[in-house]
Design a protein around this motif. Sequence first.
Motif, PDB file in Angstrom:
ATOM      1  N   LEU A 325      27.266  36.437  46.898  1.00 37.57           N
ATOM      2  CA  LEU A 325      28.482  35.754  47.327  1.00 37.57           C
ATOM      3  C   LEU A 325      28.672  34.249  46.344  1.00 37.57           C
ATOM      4  N   LEU A 326      27.631  33.785  45.965  1.00 34.27           N
ATOM      5  CA  LEU A 326      27.440  32.553  45.080  1.00 34.27           C
ATOM      6  C   LEU A 326      28.259  33.130  43.775  1.00 34.27           C
ATOM      7  N   GLY A 327      27.403  34.217  43.212  1.00 29.53           N
ATOM      8  CA  GLY A 327      27.870  34.676  41.902  1.00 29.53           C
ATOM      9  C   GLY A 327      29.522  34.820  42.043  1.00 29.53           C
ATOM     10  N   PHE A 328      30.082  35.491  42.946  1.00 30.40           N
ATOM     11  CA  PHE A 328      31.347  35.686  42.961  1.00 30.40           C
ATOM     12  C   PHE A 328      32.227  34.315  43.020  1.00 30.40           C
ATOM     13  N   ALA A 329      31.906  33.601  43.967  1.00 31.05           N
ATOM     14  CA  ALA A 329      32.748  32.394  44.460  1.00 31.05           C
ATOM     15  C   ALA A 329      32.560  31.337  43.183  1.00 31.05           C
ATOM     16  N   PHE A 330      31.353  31.129  42.753  1.00 32.56           N
ATOM     17  CA  PHE A 330      31.490  30.127  41.530  1.00 32.56           C
ATOM     18  C   PHE A 330      31.923  30.689  40.232  1.00 32.56           C
ATOM     19  N   GLY A 331      31.863  32.143  40.007  1.00 37.01           N
ATOM     20  CA  GLY A 331      32.323  32.966  38.799  1.00 37.01           C
ATOM     21  C   GLY A 331      33.749  32.815  38.908  1.00 37.01           C
ATOM     22  N   PHE A 332      34.512  32.918  40.141  1.00 34.59           N
ATOM     23  CA  PHE A 332      35.833  32.655  39.999  1.00 34.59           C
ATOM     24  C   PHE A 332      36.276  31.539  39.946  1.00 34.59           C
ATOM     25  N   ALA A 333      35.344  30.490  40.425  1.00 35.60           N
ATOM     26  CA  ALA A 333      35.821  28.909  40.515  1.00 35.60           C
ATOM     27  C   ALA A 333      35.758  28.684  39.083  1.00 35.60           C
ATOM     28  N   VAL A 334      34.887  29.075  38.165  1.00 39.89           N
ATOM     29  CA  VAL A 334      34.853  28.664  36.715  1.00 39.89           C
ATOM     30  C   VAL A 334      35.788  29.600  36.031  1.00 39.89           C
ATOM     31  N   LEU A 352      40.726  44.376  30.462  1.00 38.98           N
ATOM     32  CA  LEU A 352      39.531  43.754  30.272  1.00 38.98           C
ATOM     33  C   LEU A 352      39.459  42.676  31.420  1.00 38.98           C
ATOM     34  N   VAL A 353      40.519  41.835  31.475  1.00 36.78           N
ATOM     35  CA  VAL A 353      40.658  40.661  32.666  1.00 36.78           C
ATOM     36  C   VAL A 353      40.570  41.202  33.890  1.00 36.78           C
ATOM     37  N   GLN A 354      41.373  42.370  34.188  1.00 36.47           N
ATOM     38  CA  GLN A 354      41.128  42.882  35.489  1.00 36.47           C
ATOM     39  C   GLN A 354      40.021  43.349  35.857  1.00 36.47           C
ATOM     40  N   CYS A 355      38.953  44.084  34.889  1.00 35.71           N
ATOM     41  CA  CYS A 355      37.795  44.784  35.305  1.00 35.71           C
ATOM     42  C   CYS A 355      36.808  43.559  35.133  1.00 35.71           C
ATOM     43  N   ALA A 356      36.974  42.343  34.649  1.00 34.47           N
ATOM     44  CA  ALA A 356      35.983  41.661  34.562  1.00 34.47           C
ATOM     45  C   ALA A 356      36.008  40.621  35.975  1.00 34.47           C
ATOM     46  N   GLY A 357      37.409  40.656  36.524  1.00 31.56           N
ATOM     47  CA  GLY A 357      37.303  40.050  37.896  1.00 31.56           C
ATOM     48  C   GLY A 357      37.029  41.021  39.043  1.00 31.56           C
ATOM     49  N   MET A 358      37.069  42.299  38.809  1.00 25.26           N
ATOM     50  CA  MET A 358      36.632  43.295  39.692  1.00 25.26           C
ATOM     51  C   MET A 358      35.072  43.297  39.869  1.00 25.26           C
ATOM     52  N   VAL A 359      34.260  42.918  38.819  1.00 21.69           N
ATOM     53  CA  VAL A 359      32.871  42.562  38.886  1.00 21.69           C
ATOM     54  C   VAL A 359      32.517  41.491  39.553  1.00 21.69           C
ATOM     55  N   TRP A 418      44.459  27.312  39.060  1.00 21.18           N
ATOM     56  CA  TRP A 418      43.406  26.537  39.797  1.00 21.18           C
ATOM     57  C   TRP A 418      43.612  26.371  41.134  1.00 21.18           C
ATOM     58  N   TYR A 419      44.761  26.735  41.725  1.00 21.48           N
ATOM     59  CA  TYR A 419      44.803  27.032  43.271  1.00 21.48           C
ATOM     60  C   TYR A 419      43.608  28.030  43.720  1.00 21.48           C
ATOM     61  N   VAL A 420      43.717  29.048  42.871  1.00 25.97           N
ATOM     62  CA  VAL A 420      42.738  30.367  43.230  1.00 25.97           C
ATOM     63  C   VAL A 420      41.514  29.797  43.176  1.00 25.97           C
ATOM     64  N   ALA A 421      40.999  28.987  42.033  1.00 22.66           N
ATOM     65  CA  ALA A 421      39.872  28.415  41.855  1.00 22.66           C
ATOM     66  C   ALA A 421      39.358  27.377  42.930  1.00 22.66           C
ATOM     67  N   ALA A 422      40.353  26.816  43.260  1.00 23.68           N
ATOM     68  CA  ALA A 422      39.883  25.684  44.225  1.00 23.68           C
ATOM     69  C   ALA A 422      39.417  26.424  45.819  1.00 23.68           C
ATOM     70  N   LEU A 423      40.165  27.378  45.964  1.00 24.70           N
ATOM     71  CA  LEU A 423      39.958  28.234  47.364  1.00 24.70           C
ATOM     72  C   LEU A 423      38.386  28.742  47.038  1.00 24.70           C
ATOM     73  N   CYS A 424      38.136  29.426  45.921  1.00 24.93           N
ATOM     74  CA  CYS A 424      37.047  30.078  45.625  1.00 24.93           C
ATOM     75  C   CYS A 424      35.696  28.968  45.701  1.00 24.93           C
ATOM     76  N   LEU A 425      36.253  27.838  45.235  1.00 23.70           N
ATOM     77  CA  LEU A 425      35.093  26.654  45.478  1.00 23.70           C
ATOM     78  C   LEU A 425      34.700  26.336  46.784  1.00 23.70           C
ATOM     79  N   LEU A 426      35.684  26.275  47.384  1.00 26.51           N
ATOM     80  CA  LEU A 426      35.756  26.012  48.907  1.00 26.51           C
ATOM     81  C   LEU A 426      34.666  27.028  49.409  1.00 26.51           C
TER      82      LEU A 426
END
Length: 444
Positions: A325-334, A352-359, A418-426
């Motif tokens: 969970l933390l890998g997902f959330a902080f990964g997306f936030a950053v 590459l971008v879509q597959c990286a996000g899928m991981v 940045w909106y997406v990153a903020a929700l993932c950080l939350l």
Amino acid sequence: MTQPTEQSQGAAAGQEPQRAGGPGERSPRRAARQLIAASVGNAVEWYDWFAYSFLATYIADEIFPKGTGNSLVPLLSTFAVFAVGFFMRPVGGLLLGAVADRSGRRAALTLTILLMGGSSLLVAVTPTYALAGVLGPAVLVVARLVQGLSVGGEFAASTTFLVESAGPGRRGLFSSFQYVSTTAGQLVASGVAAVFVRTLDDGQMHQWGWRAPFVVGALLSLVGFWVRRGAQETRSEKHTAGPRPRLFDALRSHPRESALIVGITAGGTIAYYIWTSYLPTYAQVNAGFDKGDALVVGTISLVFFMLLQPLAGMLSDRYGRKPLLLGFAFGFAVLCVPLLHAISDSFVSLLLVQCAGMVLLSGYTAIAAAVNAEVFPARVRAAGIGFPYSLAVALFGGTAPYVGTLFEELGLPDAFPWYVAALCLLSALVYLRLPERAKEELER
């Protein structure tokens, strides 16, 4: 694992009671039956849901024709296409989750798939505006209401059923099949729609072709219903014998847990809808990407995403839920902002971008069912999950494409990542305080 309670429910329905307990209770064969029952039905549910999205252009042309002088038609069109389904999902999560808690998980699962099959058939027979006037849009609105109700209830019931069916140390693996089957339904819907579009000419598609995939969905729902009727109940005897929970018991008795589900889901649902549904459109709007190539990239990425789910689920069973969970959330936030900015008109860049996000995303999707189920006690688990989860999806996931488009129209396309990153950080902050329950026994 707690013994199933099919005897009492089977006798009440006039059916032969299924045997509970015994050495085969955790057998691979029994586990496979439970996984198939949940997965097949869930795939059919999402086939119907996504088929509407893929064929929306044809539906709009026939049911909501342009140039009409009736102001009700564009109003109903907007309401039906963009709002009704997501609006009803929290209601479905609450009502059908309550059915799962009161009458059993299997009863709720059979009900959800019948509702989805009925709504799919209703879409298929919806009269055109030319034939029936405003009745056509009204029928479609009703169909979408029932579809939203069904999908909201499906997550609540199938999440609970999947996780409660798992043996010790396998809840993450079983949980992962929630999104394996969801993605399979999406891929089948895309494939079926593509076959009809490529096989029929434009006139045939507008006349009757767009209806055919919904007839297929209705037939598939009958198959799913038959499979689910053979599943074993996962609710334990003590909850069958005790007083049945009331509709709002989960919210009244567990407000903190309800809020926790919203926090767990917020970042995950927006990341999911962005990376699995909206990214091809985002690439077209912001990078001038070819529409056909974007759909090909999306399909390849979805297959990759589906294969990742069981691997991530097994990792969570071994190492715990929080690391993923933390890998997902902080990964997306950053990484969300640089990943979205890295999209160009190159096929390889988007892939590459879509597959990286899928991981990264798999750290949430593969175990969302298990994490949610581990929050609530068994007595109110389905309704407790269903309402706050579906509410978070409606608020954050369902609005993601519109927020992205709104930022573009306001001349602020760089603000959306940045909106997406903020929700993932939350959500990351919620995960930090979440107890680790991967190794604990689940109450049944």
